[in-house]
Write a protein that holds these residues in place. Sequence first.
Motif, short mmCIF file in Angstrom:
data_model
loop_
_atom_site.label_atom_id
_atom_site.label_comp_id
_atom_site.label_asym_id
_atom_site.label_seq_id
_atom_site.Cartn_x
_atom_site.Cartn_y
_atom_site.Cartn_z
N HIS A 368 26.28 -11.50 -16.24
CA HIS A 368 27.00 -10.59 -17.14
C HIS A 368 26.74 -9.16 -16.67
O HIS A 368 25.61 -8.77 -16.44
CB HIS A 368 26.48 -10.79 -18.58
N THR A 370 26.96 -5.96 -17.81
CA THR A 370 26.18 -4.89 -18.44
C THR A 370 24.78 -5.34 -18.85
O THR A 370 23.81 -4.61 -18.66
CB THR A 370 26.91 -4.32 -19.67
N SER A 371 24.68 -6.54 -19.41
CA SER A 371 23.35 -6.94 -19.90
C SER A 371 22.49 -7.53 -18.81
O SER A 371 21.28 -7.58 -18.95
CB SER A 371 23.50 -7.96 -21.02
N GLN A 709 36.49 -0.92 -30.69
CA GLN A 709 35.76 -1.01 -29.42
C GLN A 709 36.20 -2.20 -28.60
O GLN A 709 36.13 -2.17 -27.38
CB GLN A 709 34.26 -1.05 -29.69
N GLN A 749 30.64 6.97 -35.26
CA GLN A 749 30.26 5.64 -34.77
C GLN A 749 30.65 5.46 -33.31
O GLN A 749 30.57 4.36 -32.77
CB GLN A 749 30.94 4.56 -35.60
N GLY A 750 31.11 6.50 -32.69
CA GLY A 750 31.35 6.43 -31.26
C GLY A 750 32.80 6.25 -30.86
O GLY A 750 33.10 6.01 -29.70
N GLN B 82 23.39 -0.30 -21.44
CA GLN B 82 24.57 -1.12 -21.69
C GLN B 82 24.22 -2.60 -21.74
O GLN B 82 23.37 -3.05 -21.00
CB GLN B 82 25.61 -0.88 -20.60
N GLY B 83 24.89 -3.29 -22.62
CA GLY B 83 24.68 -4.73 -22.71
C GLY B 83 23.40 -5.12 -23.41
O GLY B 83 23.06 -6.30 -23.45
N ALA B 84 22.69 -4.15 -23.96
CA ALA B 84 21.46 -4.49 -24.69
C ALA B 84 21.82 -4.86 -26.12
O ALA B 84 22.60 -4.18 -26.76
CB ALA B 84 20.50 -3.32 -24.67
N ALA B 111 25.71 5.17 -29.61
CA ALA B 111 26.96 5.56 -28.95
C ALA B 111 27.38 4.53 -27.92
O ALA B 111 28.57 4.36 -27.64
CB ALA B 111 26.79 6.92 -28.29
N SER B 114 27.33 0.07 -30.75
CA SER B 114 27.18 0.32 -32.18
C SER B 114 26.72 -0.92 -32.94
O SER B 114 26.36 -0.83 -34.09
CB SER B 114 28.51 0.81 -32.74
N ASN B 115 26.72 -2.06 -32.27
CA ASN B 115 26.27 -3.27 -32.96
C ASN B 115 24.81 -3.59 -32.71
O ASN B 115 24.27 -4.50 -33.30
CB ASN B 115 27.07 -4.48 -32.47
N HIS B 145 22.59 2.46 -39.91
CA HIS B 145 22.26 1.19 -40.57
C HIS B 145 21.68 0.17 -39.60
O HIS B 145 21.12 -0.83 -40.00
CB HIS B 145 23.51 0.63 -41.25
N ASP B 176 24.46 -12.60 -34.57
CA ASP B 176 25.40 -13.50 -33.91
C ASP B 176 25.77 -14.67 -34.80
O ASP B 176 26.79 -15.31 -34.58
CB ASP B 176 24.75 -14.09 -32.64
#
Lengths: 792, 178
Positions: A368, A370-371, A709, A749-750, B82-84, B111, B114-115, B145, B176
């Motif tokens: 993956h 990005t992660s 998003q 929130q971006g 990213q992706g974290a 930014a 957001s999740n 939050h 999830d």
Amino acid sequence: MPLPQENPVSSSHQDSESPSNPTVDSPQTPESLEGLFSLLDDLDLMEKPAPVSPPPTPKPPQKNRTKAPPPPKNSLSSSKQKTKTRKIISPLPPPDQPKTNGRGNTEDSTSVSPAPKTPLESAPSPEGQPLSEGRGNTEDSTSVSAAPKTPLESAPSPEGQPLSEEAVEQLRALFLDLLLGDNNYPANELEAKVAQLEQELHSPNTLNRLLSPGFLQLFASQVNQAPQEVVQALFPIIDLVIGAKSHQDTQAMSKALASAIPGAFSKQLGDAPDEIIQAIAPAMGRAIKEQIRLEKDAMVDALYPVIGNTVSKYMEEVVSQINQRVESAFSLQGIYRKIRAKMQGVSDAELILSESLPFTVQAVFLIHKTSGLVIAEVQQEGNDTTLEADMLAGMLTAIRSFASECTVHPENTSELTEIDYENFKIILEVAGYCYIAAVTQGDPPPAFHTKLQQTLSAIILNYGYGNLIEEFNGNPDSIPRAVYDLLKAILNSPLELEPEKPTSSKPRGVLIIFLLLLLLISVPLSLYRARQHKIQQQITTVLNALSTTPELALYRLDATIEKNQLILTGKLPNSYLQEKAAVVAGSIVPDLQIDNQILAVQVPPDPTHIEAEVRRHTSVLNRIGGVYIIAVYDPIDNKVSVEGSIRQASAENIVTEAFIQIPGVTQVIFRLSDRLLPVKERIYFDPNATNISQNDRDNKLIPLVDFLQRYPYIKIRLIGHTDASGDEQYNRTLAPRRAEVVKDALIAQGIQAERLETKGDIGSPPDVAATDPFWKSRCVRFELIGLIETNE
Amino acid sequence: MAIISKKVCMIGDFGVGKTSLIRRFVERQFSDQYLSTVGVKISRKIVNLQHLEVDLSQEIKLLIWDIEGQTKFKAIASSYLQGASGILVVADSTRQETIEHLQDHVKQFVAINSNGMIAVALNKVDLVDPEDIEQIRKNMSFSEHQVLGIYNTSAKTGQNVDHIFETLAFKIWRQDNR
Ligand SMILES: Nc1nc2c(ncn2[C@@H]2O[C@H](COP(=O)(O)OP(=O)(O)OP(=O)(O)O)[C@@H](O)[C@H]2O)c(=O)[nH]1
Ligand SMILES: [Mg+2]
């Protein structure tokens, strides 16, 4: 002449210390005069023996002393002259007594300082001896601070001429005049000063202060005149000095040296680089070893960017060496190899290299982007070591991030494609949300890259739907078996390509005939070869650039060069990408003309047209019972994502059909749920209020942010409404204000402001009737208004 | 049930104890030596959510990205975040400025994702008076939050270290599977 010197002495002390003195004025003059005379004599003599060595000097003072004692009335003193002189005065001002014992009063020392400075300035030159040895001498010189200066200054030592008899006489007269005629200058005060100055001279502090300016001057002139001698003198002790100082105060020493060292170092590097290298090389090795021991990873990270370059540079050299060797060898085998190399479009050196290292694939990971999580992995069985997929994937991802962070030109979207690691090579093939990393051994043939590209395309086209890959949640169970099978195929048959384009697997016999034919024209061929090689290189860089441009990475494009023309061929899904390919290629080979023969299959009229079609269909479809959907068109992947709810399964087909028949749409993706769509939600407000409730924030805004998003191309309009009550003028500002508040919350929130348009409407929303409760009108609702402008 | 992998990042100013917290959590060790992290270092540990909810036998593999701390001259590279799925934002409770920077780190992450879940660690509490910690906590608040809470941690004593990582893993998993 002496006046200016005297003034400071007298002025400061006169008023405060000797109010009663004037009375004793005359009786004391003779003594003072005696002193003066002797001083003058002294000076006279001092001038003379200057060329003579110091030891003889004590003699004249002797004479001086003998001369001086007779006039004093007190003969009882057997002590040194110094005490004698003082005693003469002591009866009168008793307060003086303690001063003699004291170690130089500070108050005094400051006030007197200007005078003694002068004589002492010159004192060191005949050597320190007079100071330490002949106390009488010092006393004299200080007793009238001004006196010594005169002869020394006015009788310029360069000539070493003694003062003439008349001059001395004149001076004498002058002093007499001064001392006798001037009542302001009581003798006993002079005596006091003598004592005082004398004391001060014995205090190391004062001495230091007095000596230093003169010493510096002297030193400077000496350095100027005979630098070699100074060096000679300092030479034996300088290391001792430095050593002692560093021992005593390492920090101060370091500070002192710090500023000089870098300069010295670079100077030396310029002058004698070899010496420096010789000096630091052994320590350097040890330092690096130690650092590696302490923190290996940090070291690897630090060196990483350099290592890549070094390795490839090294490989280039090796290749060119082998090339040379091969070039000269005109064996049959050599020719045969040459021909094969020609056919494969590589240099023979590369061919030799790849022949010697059989190519194998150890492991393949789908990661993956990005992660850095491993989506799927396959590894060669029977390997004694299995690779730590998570860690490798994580690190590769971090390196990719690091590399992209470091790219100097932001427009140059460079991509990491390969990592050499000792005898391993990790080859990366990157797509939008994921990438393949293949751990290989040996030199990968070009067909392998194609294999990776094909596999990645297949994975994305067949299994990339439903955001399975984009939103991979770390659960390996969510990945279809088939993805593993595709990766396995890379592992087991890395060079077997899809029968997209027939590869050169012709029967052997034909090949041999072909070779013989080629042999006949091998001579002109080798001439031709050099030019071809250059062309081949250009083509390779163009293809590389194309395959590392994210949007183009998935598609197989080809390039050839003919007479200053770069011909691009292949297929792309739309004209936007078709143009993009030409732009990318043009930036790599600016001196060539671009002939863009890439086919834009299913050339879509225009993304905005498709988008309009999608919206039209959406509104039609929403009229079907049980269908509440929105559809968003993604111009890059040419897919339509459908969100919302469809009650009957049969309706799903109708929806799919409707969208797929729009020219340019290649995929329809569903994301259905029972919940209301975020854009269909409304934010409600209390009367006259503009604040968003926490509940609406959590349950409506946050899902909306998610939605936005997920679809970064769309824009929405926020329409603020007010109810029918209240002042209309007031409502006119309240309605847009509500929309603004919601917009700000989304921005916080971006979400980019460009994607949000606001509007106020003092009426009710279209579906709210006048008879409905007022609260239904106090809201902000959302409308999809289309794609944001993507430049290029 | 398959083990689910999740990426989490450690962010905060330099020297606040990010590496030390990971070391305590993963290797059960602590050292007083300070070796500043360069670039990124990735560690891994499997967390069993049973520790938090007994009837939950889910295992989460945390891939913990230890990112070099922010200094005056160098901000934290966003691309690493990213992706974290979550982050642990760390401050040194003995250095006020690191506490003041927490908000910026939280904003930076929000930014980007957001999740994502955010846990805030006030580290090195072993060096500070409990009353002072209370005072610090009183002056802190996060409007986001996503912030799960502020935890007093010590990589040295191990206080709250497992708890903060496990809670983060649990909240990530819950998101999830709502
Ligand atoms: N007393 C105490 N010291 C700690 C604690 N956590 C970390 N330290 C010390 O703080 C110093 C810095 O810790 P690191 O973990 O290296 O800090 P970091 O945040 O990783 O620093 P960078 O990698 O430079 O960003 C080390 O000397 C640790 O021993 C703690 O909880 N208590
Ligand atoms: Mg660290």
